[in-house]
Design a protein around this motif. Sequence first.
Motif, PDB file in Angstrom:
ATOM      1  N   LEU A 184      36.036  57.772  38.140  1.00 46.52           N
ATOM      2  CA  LEU A 184      36.897  58.957  38.050  1.00 46.52           C
ATOM      3  C   LEU A 184      38.337  58.607  38.395  1.00 46.52           C
ATOM      4  N   GLU A 185      38.498  57.795  39.428  1.00 47.62           N
ATOM      5  CA  GLU A 185      39.826  57.369  39.865  1.00 47.62           C
ATOM      6  C   GLU A 185      40.494  56.535  38.777  1.00 47.62           C
ATOM      7  N   ALA A 186      39.732  55.626  38.172  1.00 43.89           N
ATOM      8  CA  ALA A 186      40.259  54.794  37.099  1.00 43.89           C
ATOM      9  C   ALA A 186      40.689  55.651  35.915  1.00 43.89           C
ATOM     10  N   ALA A 187      39.851  56.622  35.560  1.00 42.36           N
ATOM     11  CA  ALA A 187      40.185  57.509  34.448  1.00 42.36           C
ATOM     12  C   ALA A 187      41.483  58.251  34.717  1.00 42.36           C
ATOM     13  N   ARG A 195      38.952  61.159  49.344  1.00 43.42           N
ATOM     14  CA  ARG A 195      38.639  59.755  49.051  1.00 43.42           C
ATOM     15  C   ARG A 195      39.487  59.182  47.918  1.00 43.42           C
ATOM     16  N   TYR A 196      39.686  59.958  46.859  1.00 45.73           N
ATOM     17  CA  TYR A 196      40.339  59.422  45.669  1.00 45.73           C
ATOM     18  C   TYR A 196      41.612  60.169  45.259  1.00 45.73           C
ATOM     19  N   ALA A 197      41.991  61.195  46.017  1.00 43.32           N
ATOM     20  CA  ALA A 197      43.164  62.018  45.677  1.00 43.32           C
ATOM     21  C   ALA A 197      42.986  62.677  44.307  1.00 43.32           C
ATOM     22  N   LEU A 198      41.761  63.131  44.041  1.00 42.61           N
ATOM     23  CA  LEU A 198      41.451  63.775  42.773  1.00 42.61           C
ATOM     24  C   LEU A 198      41.168  65.256  42.989  1.00 42.61           C
TER      25      LEU A 198
END
Length: 404
Positions: A222-225, A82-85
């Motif tokens: 999390l993505e923003a961070a 979803r977020y590439a994290l």
Amino acid sequence: MNPLLAKLQPYPFERLKQLFAAVSPNPDLKPISLGIGEPKHATPTFIQEALKASVANGLSAYPATAGEPALRQACAAWLQTRYALKLDAATQVLPVNGSREALFALTQTVIDPSRPGATVVSPNPFYQIYEGAALLSGAEPYYVPSNPTRNFANDWDSVPADVWARTQLLFVCSPGNPTGAVMPLSEWEKLFALSDRHGFVIASDECYSEIYFREEAPLSGLEAAHQLGRTDFKRLIAFTSLSKRSNVPGLRSGFVAGDAAIIQQFLLYRTYHGSAMSPVVQAASVAAWGDESHVVDNRNQYRTKFAQVTPVLAEVLDVKLPDASFYLWAGVPAGWQGDDAAFAKALYEAECVTVLPGSYLARDFNGSNPGRGRIRMALVAETAECLEAAERIARFVRAHPSKA
């Protein structure tokens, strides 16, 4: 009894029940409720089958509070998709029994009530668990209003410096309940800077992240961070749930992810709190997190529904398509003088349609209630039922443009 219980306010749905207590709705009409945000789309068959198959394997062992490795890996894999994290499934991810339970429990873990002026900052309007969790932890809530002229963005700049200085926890909800607003990267950057300066934890409630109407998917905390170089997710915990994403509110399954040091302490708290997830729920959850096709289908159902319902309501109410979530946050007609409760009561009596007064979702703070004059409508039922409700509301407004 715990004296802090006396600080809790009646839940919005209890207030709604009291509002309608003496009302006799139109007996010729089938009741339609847009009041509660409980998903009504069908639960995917493969999730039900995974649940049944797990039951057949027996329930003879206590589940671990940390969850099975397979579930934590499934949650971490979803974050990657979803977020590439890339988060460590063992230290940065923890299964929980739905985001509601976790939001409350994390607050009890984070707050130190022995520190003078312990404060929890919350959006206003807000999900009521934020307030209850703050009060029962021994902290005091501070409410930050949303601004309708800025797509209902919260006015973080209105919080005084001395309040930020004693803040221990900040609740963020993006996509927002009830507004559906999504926070941009610039807003996250501002909150991270404040967290660095004052040392408070950010609890990012993201349970509506998979129901959106724009081409660009909502940004996770999390993505923003990660985009801002905060790869350790320090003082940040994100909450994600299967309830809305997969139409399984009765499953009570989600996970938290972020700062490993906070996760470690949260696991300790949950071990004593008795918060282990049932093995059958874990098995169904692994299946759900591993499939995206049903999520796309669910999102498309909402998009079709909102595309049909919103224009009908926009003819008579101050409302527009939100960024995300499954709510419409509508202003009542000017002739009702901002009395959202009276509007909801009269609508129920005349058209047998339930909506939630916006003032019930907010608090009077600094001289105003940012929910006043608005209603929340949860478009969770099938399209035909929601469209019929919209047509009844439109009929009601045209017949009652002002408060009697």
